[in-house]
Each structure stands twice: as structure tokens, then as C-alpha cells.
Design a protein around this motif. Sequence first.
Motif, mmCIF file in Angstrom:
data_model
loop_
_atom_site.group_PDB
_atom_site.id
_atom_site.type_symbol
_atom_site.label_atom_id
_atom_site.label_comp_id
_atom_site.label_asym_id
_atom_site.label_seq_id
_atom_site.Cartn_x
_atom_site.Cartn_y
_atom_site.Cartn_z
ATOM 1 N N GLU A 127 6.797 12.603 10.912
ATOM 2 C CA GLU A 127 5.859 11.661 9.876
ATOM 3 C C GLU A 127 5.296 12.720 10.512
ATOM 4 O O GLU A 127 4.451 13.960 9.445
ATOM 5 N N ALA B 162 1.651 13.420 0.204
ATOM 6 C CA ALA B 162 1.499 11.898 1.007
ATOM 7 C C ALA B 162 0.679 11.212 0.847
ATOM 8 O O ALA B 162 0.555 9.649 0.948
ATOM 9 N N ASP B 163 -0.678 11.347 0.046
ATOM 10 C CA ASP B 163 -1.890 10.680 0.023
ATOM 11 C C ASP B 163 -2.993 10.768 -0.864
ATOM 12 O O ASP B 163 -3.922 9.277 -1.161
ATOM 13 N N HIS C 82 9.958 -1.096 1.905
ATOM 14 C CA HIS C 82 8.430 -0.840 0.803
ATOM 15 C C HIS C 82 8.869 -2.039 0.149
ATOM 16 O O HIS C 82 7.914 -2.640 -0.881
ATOM 17 N N HIS D 279 1.234 4.615 6.215
ATOM 18 C CA HIS D 279 2.407 5.241 5.748
ATOM 19 C C HIS D 279 4.183 5.415 6.623
ATOM 20 O O HIS D 279 3.931 5.531 7.440
ATOM 21 N N GLY D 280 4.549 4.406 5.775
ATOM 22 C CA GLY D 280 6.407 4.914 6.095
ATOM 23 C C GLY D 280 6.792 4.795 4.822
ATOM 24 O O GLY D 280 6.336 4.916 3.540
#
Lengths: 289, 289
Positions: free
Chosen positions: A3, A23-24, A48, A288-289
Amino acid sequence: MTEGEFIAALRALAGNPAARALADDAAVLEVGGETLVLTHDVLVEGVHVLPGSDPADIAWKLVAVNLSDLAAKGAEPLGILLGHMLGDGDARFIEGLREVLAAYDVPLLGGDTVKGLGPRSWGVTAIGRAMHVPVPSRGGAEAGDGVFVTGVLGAAMLGHAALTGGAEADTAAYLRPAPLLAEGRALAPHVTAMMDVSDGLLLDCWRLAGASGVTLALDGAAIPVADERRRGECLRWGDDYQLLFTAPADTALPVAASRIGTVVPLDGGHLRLDGRGLSLDDGLGYTHG
Amino acid sequence: MTEGEFIAALRALAGNPAARALADDAAVLEVGGETLVLTHDVLVEGVHVLPGSDPADIAWKLVAVNLSDLAAKGAEPLGILLGHMLGDGDARFIEGLREVLAAYDVPLLGGDTVKGLGPRSWGVTAIGRAMHVPVPSRGGAEAGDGVFVTGVLGAAMLGHAALTGGAEADTAAYLRPAPLLAEGRALAPHVTAMMDVSDGLLLDCWRLAGASGVTLALDGAAIPVADERRRGECLRWGDDYQLLFTAPADTALPVAASRIGTVVPLDGGHLRLDGRGLSLDDGLGYTHG
């Protein structure tokens, strides 16, 4: 490809400051005389979202986490687009969507619905208009600033525990987080850096410090937590969607917040808690996933 | 809850004209002095993507179908956000993403990466700026207008046949569709209605006619197809991403297009082909999944 490698490749591909948004963080886009803020988050069933979740809660959280990203930019929401994978409980999904859009007065602009073949996923894109320029980012903290956080950390953790282990706690903090849109807009003109706490206070402090090229020196006892007996976990659990920000120490803040530390020049690592250096290896939060 | 019921519920929830954008069109958003166009499409492995597909082609198509929605609005792309489920072949995905973004000079603004648990899915949001106002929609065709389409229908079908059945054909039309951005921008000031042909010419004609409250009377022989022996299929297969539009019959068009029929007042159903009325029950194209 891990990732981390994938995100690094995306950042190289973006090849500009907006790459930070990958992504963030939310993206900031200048169009004519307007400054837009765009954010996109995906939730995956089983990753999630707890098994057996009420789809109304899924819809709420999906929208709320995106609105929280706008809040951290001091942006006013203009609307959302929904990417929806059809399945059981869609009437409940609609109900939760109706509730969250009404609660924050956000229009549904469009989107796509698809048939899926396995665990479901949902995506939301939120678009907002920045109400203060320059738009707060993670990258502006300066030595001497105070470090602040709104609210209490760990309430979502306790809600999650109540759902999974039968403990007594308010589950709303976990199931139906409240994006701090009004607070973010009020704070934007006063902060030097701001972000929402989605993945754990310590991890998000580390990220803000990294983006700003500084060290955050935190005073553990000053950090308000929902459960004193689980203080360490409260600092590492995400999903609270409080606002973390830095501002000159003497700023008269328009929003209630706790001063939890001080920004100091970069000093080895990006984070100190009660004088002790912490790194990513110390398990600062949810990766994160 | 069926897909149709879900979409109807979303439309009721949106409660405004933008509701039309749900699941089948781009949204138009006025912000300050700008007119933005927003679109979001999701691809699901095994539903929209052939097993064993090169992830570079998936990335290309994912971006291209969103840019095609902008093209049909005469919009200039400002950027995309990517919702990516990690998995095998991510380096190839990055390569295809790089290629399509470079080909159309579109910035990657942000997005989210997630871990998945089953068949993968990917979402892209594209944002653009309308270059002509009012923005073309499906809803402006008027009796007396000509009906036009760019290019040839069925090329993607032949490409798909080559991939799945070993037939000889160019696969690029299926794997790497070209969004007609320049054509859409040139046409926007001249059309009364416009959309891209994503789900089959006949189905998309039926939708345009429905949105406009008219009937499209098509001349079958005038519709250019990639394979005469499979003419009927060519009119029903999607994925060509040509532009379908209506314009006053005497308009000097700035882009090569075939006149394939005439708009007439609503006459029973929304579609006639060589004088024969067609309805959704006749299998006009690919129904969204």
C-alpha cells in the motif's frame, strides 16, 4: 506492491502539491475565483464496517467522514456524490443517507449504483467551498504554536466496545460521528495547521508534525480522554473526528478546545509525549486499510 | 429493494433537478461564477471488468468513462479523485492511470486507497468546468431537430468479441475508449441535447427522448456500424463512448457526425426505428449493473 508503494507511486504521478491529498487529506482546487475542497473516502464491509451493521449507520458514517475532511479545511459543503453497491438493507441505507444529509444540509448531487459480487463497498465524494484562504493544511505548524484538540478522545472506542463486547457505552460516537463543520469554519482563520482526528490522536499528531517539518511535544495529562483507565488506547483509537490544530499560543480561540502541547523545532522524531520520543513503531494509531 | 427502487429513492432524496444526475448523468453545480460538472463511476471486477484484465486497461477505462461524461457536457476536466481497492497488478494499474491522465492532460487530485476482501472495485470522480452555458443535458431535444451521432457504433463490441472469443478485431476500442473531450466542447454551443453512448445507442436514444419528452425517429440504414452482419447488436452494445446529440437540422456542425434521424413530437413511445416503435421491452441496450 505494498500500500505504501502504491500511494508513493500515486504521489509521484500527481507530481504536484495536491499529491499530499492522496489517501490522507482533502484536495484543494482553485477554479476561477473560488477555492474548492474535494475529498473521497471508501468504506468496505468487513474492513471499515462491522458485520451486521445497520446500513443507515453505514450511510451516516460514509458521509460524515467526508464532511469531517471538509470541516478540517474550514469548508462549507456544496454536495456529495455517492458510489453505491446494491444489496440487503438498501432502504435503511437511504434512511441514513436522508438523515445525515438533512442534519448537515448537504445536497445529494449524483453518483453511480452498481451490482457487487462479494463484500460491499461504498464511496462518497464531498465537494466544498473554502470559506477562508489560505485553506488550512497539515503543513503550517510553527515552533512556539500551541497544539489543540476539540472534544474528548476515545468516545468512539467506547462505542465500538459496547457494540462488540456488550460494554455499557454510548454507541452513537462510533456509529454516527458528527463532523465539526461549524467549528472548522470558525477556527480556519486562526490556525496554522489543522486536520481531523480519524486514525488516532498520536498518529495524526505525527502526520501533522511530519507535514509541517516540526516536532509536537504533547502533555499527556492535558489530553481529554473518555476513559482514564484506557488512556493509552484513547490516544491511539480513531473515529472520533475531533479537530486537531496548531495556533499561536496566545490566540483567542472561537471554539472550545484543549491545549495539549507545544510545537517545537524538529527534534529527532516528530512526536514527544511527556518528554519521551515516539515513532511509528510505537503503534500510534490505526494504519489505513 | 430493487435497483430501480433504490435509484428512485435517491432521486426523491435529492429533491431537485440535480437528481437527474443520479446513476446516469453528470451533475452540474454552480459555484460563484463558475459552472462545474461532476461525475462518479464505479467499476466492479467480474461485473464491468473481464476476468484476467490488465489492470492498466482497467485504470484507463475507469478514467475514460468519467471523462466521457464530462465530454458530453462540453466540460474541460479539472482533475480526478480515485477510490482504489488494493490488489494484484497495482503497478500495472498505476501505469494505465499515468497513460490516461497524460493522454488527456488531467491532474490526479486525491482519493482513497482501501484493502478489500473479495472482488475488487474502483471508483473515480471527475470534476470539470463547463465551457458553454447552458450546459448540454439530455433534456433539450425539440421536434424538428436532427439526431446525430459521432463515429461508428459496435467497435467496442467487436473488441470484446476478440478478447472473449478469439475473433479478429481491434481490442483498443473496448479496452481503451477515447473520451471525445474536444468534440464535446466544440459541439456544446450547437446542440439542443447531448449525452455519451455508454449503454447502447438505442437505449441511450430512448433515455434522451424520455428526458426531452419527445420521440426520436431513427433511420436504421443511416447509423454507421462496425459490422453490417451484426447491425442489430451494434445498435444495442455499449462502451463506444461516442456522442449522441440533437441539433437544429440546418446546423453547420463543427465535428464530423452522422445524421441518424429526426426528433418528432412525443408519439406513443420515445423511440421509432424505421417507423417501428421500440420500447424498453425490446432490449435496447445494457441495463446498468
